[in-house]
Design a protein around this motif. Sequence first.
Motif, PDB file in Angstrom:
ATOM      1  N   LYS A 105      89.981   0.096  19.384  1.00  0.00           N
ATOM      2  CA  LYS A 105      88.598  -0.338  19.267  1.00  0.00           C
ATOM      3  C   LYS A 105      87.696   0.874  19.146  1.00  0.00           C
ATOM      4  CE  LYS A 105      84.988  -3.024  21.628  1.00  0.00           C
ATOM      5  NZ  LYS A 105      84.636  -3.790  22.848  1.00  0.00           N
ATOM      6  N   TYR A 112      87.587   6.338  19.251  1.00  0.00           N
ATOM      7  CA  TYR A 112      88.296   5.095  19.516  1.00  0.00           C
ATOM      8  C   TYR A 112      88.983   5.102  20.883  1.00  0.00           C
ATOM      9  CZ  TYR A 112      87.783   4.965  14.456  1.00  0.00           C
ATOM     10  OH  TYR A 112      87.271   4.991  13.192  1.00  0.00           O
ATOM     11  N   GLU A 157      80.512  -4.197  14.599  1.00  0.00           N
ATOM     12  CA  GLU A 157      80.651  -3.379  13.397  1.00  0.00           C
ATOM     13  C   GLU A 157      79.300  -3.140  12.748  1.00  0.00           C
ATOM     14  OE1 GLU A 157      85.114  -4.657  11.869  1.00  0.00           O
ATOM     15  OE2 GLU A 157      83.395  -5.941  11.409  1.00  0.00           O
ATOM     16  N   SER A 185      92.388   0.567  11.790  1.00  0.00           N
ATOM     17  CA  SER A 185      90.936   0.652  11.965  1.00  0.00           C
ATOM     18  C   SER A 185      90.393   1.715  11.032  1.00  0.00           C
ATOM     19  CB  SER A 185      90.562   0.995  13.410  1.00  0.00           C
ATOM     20  OG  SER A 185      89.144   0.966  13.578  1.00  0.00           O
ATOM     21  N   LYS A 186      89.207   1.459  10.529  1.00  0.00           N
ATOM     22  CA  LYS A 186      88.546   2.434   9.657  1.00  0.00           C
ATOM     23  C   LYS A 186      87.446   3.160  10.427  1.00  0.00           C
ATOM     24  CE  LYS A 186      88.030  -0.898   6.573  1.00  0.00           C
ATOM     25  NZ  LYS A 186      87.652  -1.668   5.369  1.00  0.00           N
ATOM     26  N   LEU A 203      85.256  -2.193   9.994  1.00  0.00           N
ATOM     27  CA  LEU A 203      86.239  -1.336  10.659  1.00  0.00           C
ATOM     28  C   LEU A 203      87.615  -1.981  10.784  1.00  0.00           C
ATOM     29  CD1 LEU A 203      84.027   0.238  13.486  1.00  0.00           C
ATOM     30  CD2 LEU A 203      84.443   1.073  11.176  1.00  0.00           C
ATOM     31  N   ASP A 204      87.681  -3.291  11.065  1.00  0.00           N
ATOM     32  CA  ASP A 204      88.984  -3.934  11.228  1.00  0.00           C
ATOM     33  C   ASP A 204      89.564  -4.434   9.910  1.00  0.00           C
ATOM     34  OD1 ASP A 204      87.445  -6.140  10.687  1.00  0.00           O
ATOM     35  OD2 ASP A 204      87.613  -7.030  12.677  1.00  0.00           O
TER      36      ASP A 204
END
Length: 598
Positions: free
Chosen positions: A517, A292, A427, A275-276, A417-418
């Motif tokens: 997440k 997260y 997002e 994840s970013k 993000l993913d």
Amino acid sequence: MAISPGRDAAFSCQKSALSESLRTKKFPLTEEEIFYMNCRAAYLTVFKSSLENIISKEQLYLALQHAGRNPSQKTINKYWTPETAKLNFDDFCIILRKEKPTSKAELLKSFKQLDVNDDGCILHADLYKLLTKRGEKMTREEVNAVTSLADVNADGKFDYIKFCKLYVTTNEQCLKTTVEKLEVDSKLRRQQFGNHIEEPPERDPSSVPKPSPRIIRKTEQETFSNKGDTRSSSLATTRKFKTSISFTITMGANSNRNSKLTEPNSIKEWQCVQSKGCFFLEEDGEIISHQYRMQIAQRSMVYLTIKPLNLSQVEGKPSPWLSIDTALYILKENESQANLQLMCFTELRNREVFGWTGELGPGIYWLIPSTTGCRLRKEIKPVTEEAQLVYRDETGELFLTKEFRSTLSDIFEVIDLDGNGLLSLEEYNFFELRTSGEKCDEDAWAVCRDNFDTKKNELTRQGFMDLNLMEANDREGDPRDLWVTLHSMGYNKALELTEACPFVIDIYGDKCKPRIKAVHMEACSGQLEKAICKSVLNKGDARVMDGHENIIVHTYKRDTWITSVIENKVLFMRWFSLELQCLLVCSIFFLILFLHSN
């Protein structure tokens, strides 16, 4: 310390509200004492006792108004997050220190930007468009309430000069009323408020307060468990000593600890999730980031890393964020989000990658990114030439410039993000919250799907580009709204990313695939400070400060940074003597410290 004009004006309002009551004092009150008297007065206007907690956004908003503030919804959300259960009086004082009253000069400056005729007035039509289309949008009824004020409206115009005067006068009167209420009630004046006790004894200005018996407050005995009380009073009290204490810390680059990060031998067989996210530097210097929630299905060995995200920059442009330090704290959720336990943090390093390897049991974990902020700071060097964002061809059709398209592509990489090359509604809403302060609902997302390129109900990179082009067309080529978006994402006028640091988190599990997440984007509050303090107390070396037997310095050294926690067992205030346990965290990146000193 220099005081800004806005702050000085705000403080003068507080002084004028108290001038009548101060005449009866044998000794004049200090600025600190005036501040806490205002805090008490505002708090008791809303609550019957100082022991009552703020338990809702509405109560927080009301208390701030009685303290002479006019908080926006964004300000309220900054201090009352989805995890906040309650705030006490000490938390309220911290907020008032951070949120200064808006001065008349600041208000006039804001309105003057909208005064096209420079006559002190704004047309109702322009005011309506502004208040209902931008920022925290107002309803038609709310705008009508403003334009119907007889004292500040005439001939279809809003007189903002009169309005600013009325605003300041109302705030001063509100504050004066709350203080007078406190002054006439001796029972309320004697009440104890968190760490601050009213009704000080008459004193000689040169006298020194005597130490009181040791008082161990319940909040200091509790472990790191209450997520609702995120801003501890002890941290607030000790921050004022940060500068002087930090110079007493001895630092060295060498360490006998093995801090080299190495991958597990069988890492290729482990299941991975990524994840970013991004650190964003706010106007006041505060840093916010994504946070997260991670789920581990069964007990597994876990390899977790965080590092700056390498974007495809235009050739020749600097990438300052790649040198920014990153860290990740892992906290386990026990029964509820309000009961978190620090498990570990990414203390091992391999160049720009920080990581941790160990075993985690099944359950829900919170991942809180952090940076010291040594390199992520407000840009000082001015930009001499502003980049062009849009242009028109021979036919008059509007296009995005190549440089702007490259920047938008990088922004797309950050908010995806993913990393699947598409933007989901969740997002995209992180992006919207960052740039406009509001979310896109399902209906608006459906319109977006109908008008822009999407795939599997998610926005493509091209769709994101077209969305920004539509915004430029809506403004007839005026790039001001586009620049608002760019500045919110950390870019300067030269399209350089200078006030943000995108990062990427990789998590490997040997027995199961972790699930992660992004759930929030907010500042690292007292929750993280407690986690840092606890990690240093568990792993660091302790020593008594020379000449101060009640001050213990806990120090945890790595090869590139040193983190120290100062434990002050006895702390005296001017009005009263109070002993309490308090922790101050001073996290300083060693290598960068020397760069700052040169």
